[in-house]
Design a protein around this motif. Structure first.
Motif, mmCIF file in Angstrom:
data_model
loop_
_atom_site.group_PDB
_atom_site.id
_atom_site.type_symbol
_atom_site.label_atom_id
_atom_site.label_comp_id
_atom_site.label_asym_id
_atom_site.label_seq_id
_atom_site.Cartn_x
_atom_site.Cartn_y
_atom_site.Cartn_z
ATOM 1 N N LYS A 46 24.849 -15.081 -11.956
ATOM 2 C CA LYS A 46 25.890 -14.893 -12.954
ATOM 3 C C LYS A 46 26.323 -16.268 -13.459
ATOM 4 N N ASP A 47 26.138 -16.496 -14.759
ATOM 5 C CA ASP A 47 26.534 -17.753 -15.397
ATOM 6 C C ASP A 47 26.928 -17.417 -16.829
ATOM 7 N N ASP A 48 28.189 -17.080 -17.028
ATOM 8 C CA ASP A 48 28.635 -16.586 -18.325
ATOM 9 C C ASP A 48 28.656 -17.658 -19.410
ATOM 10 N N GLU A 49 28.572 -18.924 -19.039
ATOM 11 C CA GLU A 49 28.557 -19.996 -20.036
ATOM 12 C C GLU A 49 27.170 -20.195 -20.618
ATOM 13 N N ARG A 50 26.138 -20.054 -19.797
ATOM 14 C CA ARG A 50 24.793 -20.388 -20.255
ATOM 15 C C ARG A 50 23.853 -19.190 -20.349
ATOM 16 N N LEU A 51 24.291 -18.048 -19.798
ATOM 17 C CA LEU A 51 23.442 -16.858 -19.793
ATOM 18 C C LEU A 51 24.226 -15.643 -20.261
ATOM 19 N N LYS A 52 23.547 -14.756 -20.966
ATOM 20 C CA LYS A 52 24.158 -13.521 -21.433
ATOM 21 C C LYS A 52 23.372 -12.343 -20.864
ATOM 22 N N VAL A 53 24.103 -11.341 -20.331
ATOM 23 C CA VAL A 53 23.464 -10.131 -19.817
ATOM 24 C C VAL A 53 23.463 -9.087 -20.926
ATOM 25 N N LEU A 54 22.292 -8.628 -21.286
ATOM 26 C CA LEU A 54 22.157 -7.646 -22.354
ATOM 27 C C LEU A 54 22.094 -6.227 -21.783
ATOM 28 N N ASN A 55 22.764 -5.306 -22.445
ATOM 29 C CA ASN A 55 22.715 -3.869 -22.144
ATOM 30 C C ASN A 55 23.374 -3.488 -20.824
#
Length: 397
Positions: A120-129
């Motif tokens: 989990k890294d909300d600054e550099r990664l986005k979770v789709l769907n």
């Protein structure tokens, strides 16, 4: 349910938090939790961390233990709370860290599960769907994907990183491909079958492995110092900046498939000892050997090995200082699509725009050296830089 992470060789690179997604195979039930990577503690929303009651359900769910007699069990949301099936509470996406409190365990419904934990890294990664998966039991866990966040322009490397005036940033010669943030090493661990019986406590162990590839790039620069007298070119290792185009920005978390619909660019990370300098008898730079890397889900070569922009283009900007204090910025690029292909980083699946990762780590060795004629570079001539596909020399006035 309790969670344990075994990091092994990755202990020094583990993230702060991991998402934990679970899908009950029969009598479908979806949930997602935020967990602490260090000890597997569940990070629950403030005010909702008390252990709620879980309705009785059969070990192998068939509807006989449902709470409303319809065959649908009462479903907990992402925080573990429950509600009647005919009025399900919308599962909440995990809260920000400052709004979470740790607890050692959380209740889940009995049954057979597919589970996966990932960085989990909300600054550099986005979770789709993910929200769609939580809202709709018909959405498969295979639809949950991870993608790179775009890099903000103010985060592009500056050619004067220590100066107060940082207006002179990276010059963009490949604008059709957007930059994405480097997330560092990203991890995933999947459990294809886990069975939980109501009334018992289970500790589920996850052994994370790298979801990203660490791709190293190496090349050499040769300096010709003839005819410059007492002058010299001074090169600071920290003043080398590189980008690579062709980065695959999206991956399926359940199966690791790479989605290549739109490719991106990424700046290389230069290791502390990634720039090796050899000097001649007069103390002037003779050879520089560079080694840097990116952490990406995958990297694609371009379809045309002669192209000067697009996927497969490696681009360098290097600031050098002259003996009199003047400065030059050397800019050059090279199409390394053939070298990327030879590194065998990913492979085709037979499906359009979908590839598979082949290795966790790989090295792309640039076959062409950069030849730098110090006398011409000092004079500000771009033909003093050869060996790659194109070159420019900026003269600071």
């Amino acid at each position: 349910l309790k969670v344990n992470y075994e990091w092994g060789d990755y202990a020094s690179e583990k993230p702060e938090q991991m998402y934990l997604v679970a899908a009950r195979i029969l009598n479908t039930y979806h949930c997602c939790f935020t967990t602490r990577a260090e000890d597997g503690a569940f990070l629950m929303p403030v005010g909702e961390s008390e252990k709620p009651d879980v309705p009785d359900t059969p070990d192998t769910p068939d509807g006989s233990g449902s709470s409303d007699g319809t065959g649908n069990a009462a479903l907990p949301d992402a925080s573990g709370k429950t509600d009647a099936a005919e009025e399900p509470e919308t599962p909440a996406t995990p809260e920000e860290p400052e709004n979470l409190v740790p607890q050692d365990e959380t209740p889940v419904l009995g049954g057979e599960y597919f589970m996966m934990a990932f960085t989990k890294d909300d600054e550099r990664l986005k979770v789709l769907n993910l929200q769609e998966y939580l809202d709709d039991p018909s959405v498969s866990v295979k639809e949950i994907r991870l993608c790179n966040e775009l890099l903000k322009e103010e985060d592009y490397p500056s050619l004067e990183p220590d100066a107060e005036d940082k207006e002179k940033v990276w010059m963009d010669f490949n604008p059709g491909y957007k930059f994405v943030s480097s997330p560092g090493r990203v991890f995933v661990s999947r459990v294809n079958y886990a069975k939980f019986t109501v009334g018992k406590t289970y500790t589920q162990t996850f052994v994370p492995s790298a979801l990203t590839q660490r791709i190293f790039f190496t090349f050499t620069m040769d300096f010709d110092n003839s005819g410059i007298g007492n002058e010299s070119l001074i090169v600071e290792p920290s003043q080398l900046y590189l980008e690579i185009a062709g980065v695959i920005p999206e991956v399926g978390l359940a199966d690791g498939l790479l989605y290549t619909n739109s490719l991106r660019r990424m700046f290389l990370t230069t290791e502390e000892d990634g720039v090796k300098t050899e000097t001649d008898g007069n103390g002037r730079v003779k050879t520089i050997t560079y080694k840097g890397y990116i952490d990406a889900f995958g990297l694609m070569p371009g379809p045309d090995v002669h192209a000067i922009s697009g996927p497969g283009i490696l681009r360098l900007a290097m600031k050098v200082t002259l003996s009199d204090g003047g400065e030059r910025t050397i800019r050059t690029s090279c199409n390394i699509s053939s070298e990327i292909a030879e590194a065998n980083l990913t492979k085709a699946t037979g499906y359009s725009n979908i590839r598979e990762k082949v290795v966790d780590e790989g090295t792309v060795r640039v076959s062409h050296n950069i030849q730098i004629n110090a006398k011409k570079v000092i004079a500000g001539n771009s033909d003093g830089v050869k060996g790659w596909d194109e070159a420019f020399v900026d003269v600071d006035i």
